[in-house]
Design a protein around this motif. Structure first.
Motif, short mmCIF file in Angstrom:
data_model
loop_
_atom_site.label_atom_id
_atom_site.label_comp_id
_atom_site.label_asym_id
_atom_site.label_seq_id
_atom_site.Cartn_x
_atom_site.Cartn_y
_atom_site.Cartn_z
N PHE A 13 11.28 3.83 6.31
CA PHE A 13 11.03 2.39 6.14
C PHE A 13 9.69 2.16 5.42
N LEU A 14 8.67 2.91 5.83
CA LEU A 14 7.35 2.75 5.18
C LEU A 14 7.40 3.17 3.72
N SER A 15 8.15 4.24 3.40
CA SER A 15 8.29 4.65 2.00
C SER A 15 8.93 3.52 1.19
N LEU A 16 9.95 2.91 1.75
CA LEU A 16 10.60 1.80 1.05
C LEU A 16 9.60 0.67 0.79
N VAL A 17 8.88 0.28 1.84
CA VAL A 17 7.98 -0.88 1.73
C VAL A 17 6.76 -0.55 0.86
N LEU A 18 6.16 0.62 1.10
CA LEU A 18 4.86 0.91 0.49
C LEU A 18 4.97 1.54 -0.90
N ARG A 19 6.20 1.98 -1.28
CA ARG A 19 6.36 2.55 -2.61
C ARG A 19 7.22 1.69 -3.53
N HIS A 20 8.24 1.06 -2.93
CA HIS A 20 9.29 0.51 -3.79
C HIS A 20 9.54 -0.99 -3.62
N ASP A 73 -11.66 1.68 6.71
CA ASP A 73 -11.91 0.79 7.85
C ASP A 73 -10.70 0.69 8.78
N GLY A 74 -9.62 1.40 8.43
CA GLY A 74 -8.44 1.43 9.31
C GLY A 74 -7.61 0.17 9.29
N LEU A 75 -7.94 -0.77 8.40
CA LEU A 75 -7.24 -2.06 8.42
C LEU A 75 -6.05 -2.12 7.47
N ARG A 76 -5.99 -1.17 6.53
CA ARG A 76 -4.93 -1.22 5.53
C ARG A 76 -4.21 0.13 5.46
N ILE A 77 -2.99 0.09 4.96
CA ILE A 77 -2.17 1.31 4.83
C ILE A 77 -1.58 1.33 3.42
N ARG A 78 -1.44 2.55 2.87
CA ARG A 78 -0.72 2.68 1.61
C ARG A 78 -0.02 4.03 1.55
N ALA A 79 0.93 4.16 0.61
CA ALA A 79 1.55 5.45 0.34
C ALA A 79 0.63 6.22 -0.59
N SER A 80 0.53 7.53 -0.39
CA SER A 80 -0.39 8.33 -1.19
C SER A 80 0.17 8.67 -2.56
N GLN A 81 1.47 8.58 -2.75
CA GLN A 81 2.12 8.81 -4.05
C GLN A 81 3.56 8.33 -3.96
N GLY A 82 4.29 8.44 -5.08
CA GLY A 82 5.72 8.16 -5.06
C GLY A 82 6.10 6.74 -5.44
N HIS A 83 5.13 5.92 -5.85
CA HIS A 83 5.40 4.50 -6.09
C HIS A 83 6.33 4.25 -7.28
N SER A 84 7.14 3.20 -7.15
CA SER A 84 7.83 2.64 -8.31
C SER A 84 7.38 1.20 -8.57
N VAL A 85 6.68 0.57 -7.63
CA VAL A 85 6.18 -0.81 -7.84
C VAL A 85 5.23 -0.81 -9.03
N SER A 86 5.49 -1.69 -10.01
CA SER A 86 4.64 -1.66 -11.20
C SER A 86 3.30 -2.33 -10.90
N GLY A 87 2.28 -1.93 -11.65
CA GLY A 87 0.97 -2.55 -11.51
C GLY A 87 0.12 -1.94 -10.41
N ARG A 123 9.65 6.20 -11.16
CA ARG A 123 8.35 6.16 -10.48
C ARG A 123 7.22 5.89 -11.47
N ASN A 124 5.99 5.78 -10.94
CA ASN A 124 4.85 5.46 -11.80
C ASN A 124 4.23 6.70 -12.43
N HIS A 125 4.58 7.89 -11.92
CA HIS A 125 4.07 9.15 -12.47
C HIS A 125 5.15 10.22 -12.39
#
Ligand code: HQG
Length: 187
Positions: A13-20, A73-87, A123-125
């Motif tokens: 689920f997080l991969s879907l949200v945070l990458r795509h 600061d522990g307040l935000r989360i992201r995927a370390s790679q694998g994105h398709s979201v542009s920008g 993907r972006n890379h």
């Protein structure tokens, strides 16, 4: 401690949200790919996806590929790679790669890869692995793996920029065919 099933399902689920598709929780990634954790939890729960801070922390800590990272600061989360979201620009530092990196793929793509090089597709890379064993696992997601060797250091010295993700995946915009070596046919 959550069950493996819950952890894997939450990771997907997080991969879907945070990458795509952050829109599945009604959100947009910021320009470095981050989401506010509390907003993510609230938005996911409002849509019937049960998330807690404890579960997120457990997924981040136990994930087999360390796919997700917290901000300092522990307040935000992201995927370390694998994105398709542009920008999304992870603002990784350029890094000199080792002489050789590896890419695991399958036979069906080889003719096109030989003609066009490795392309980032959706993907972006383009994603490259530091070792053959990892590339073998990447390729095996699609069938019998074929491991390509990339003359990464020479390619870098020719002007291509390489980045190393927080979870050890090498990222590059493309790999033109002249930097690729295919394995010798086995028969
Ligand atoms: C292929 C997973 C035809 C390429 C993995 C690959 C990785 C071409 C597919 C990460 C081509 C793209 C990324 C060309 C490339 N013609 N096919 N010119 N150029 N391809 O999934 O590298 O578990 O976007 O060989 O472990 O397989 O999600 O890339 O087969 O680290 O965290 O096009 O995803 O990580 O597929 O995998 P992908 P990938 P996670």
């Amino acid at each position: 401690m959550k069950t493996d099933k819950t952890l894997i399902s939450t990771s997907k689920f997080l991969s879907l949200v945070l990458r795509h598709q952050p829109e599945v929780v009604g959100m947009n990634l910021d320009d470095e790919g981050w989401l506010d954790i509390n907003d993510l939890i609230n938005n996911a729960n409002a849509r019937g996806r049960k998330l807690t801070l404890e579960l997120l922390h457990e997924v981040i800590a136990t994930n087999d590929k360390k796919r997700f990272a917290l901000s300092d600061d522990g307040l935000r989360i992201r995927a370390s790679q694998g994105h398709s979201v542009s920008g999304v620009d992870l603002k990784l530092e350029e890094k000199t790669p080792p002489d050789i990196l590896f890419h695991g793929t399958v036979a069906a793509f080889i003719d096109s890869i030989q003609a066009n090089g490795l392309q980032k597709r959706s993907r972006n890379h383009v994603h490259l692995s530091a070792d053959e064993a990892t590339a073998t696992r990447v390729g095996a997601r699609r069938g019998k793996p074929i491991i390509l060797r990339v003359a990464a250091k020479a390619m870098h010295d020719d002007g291509h920029q390489f980045y190393l993700s927080a979870n050890g995946v090498w990222l590059v915009a493309c790999v033109p065919p002249q930097w690729l070596r295919l394995p010798k046919p086995s028969n």
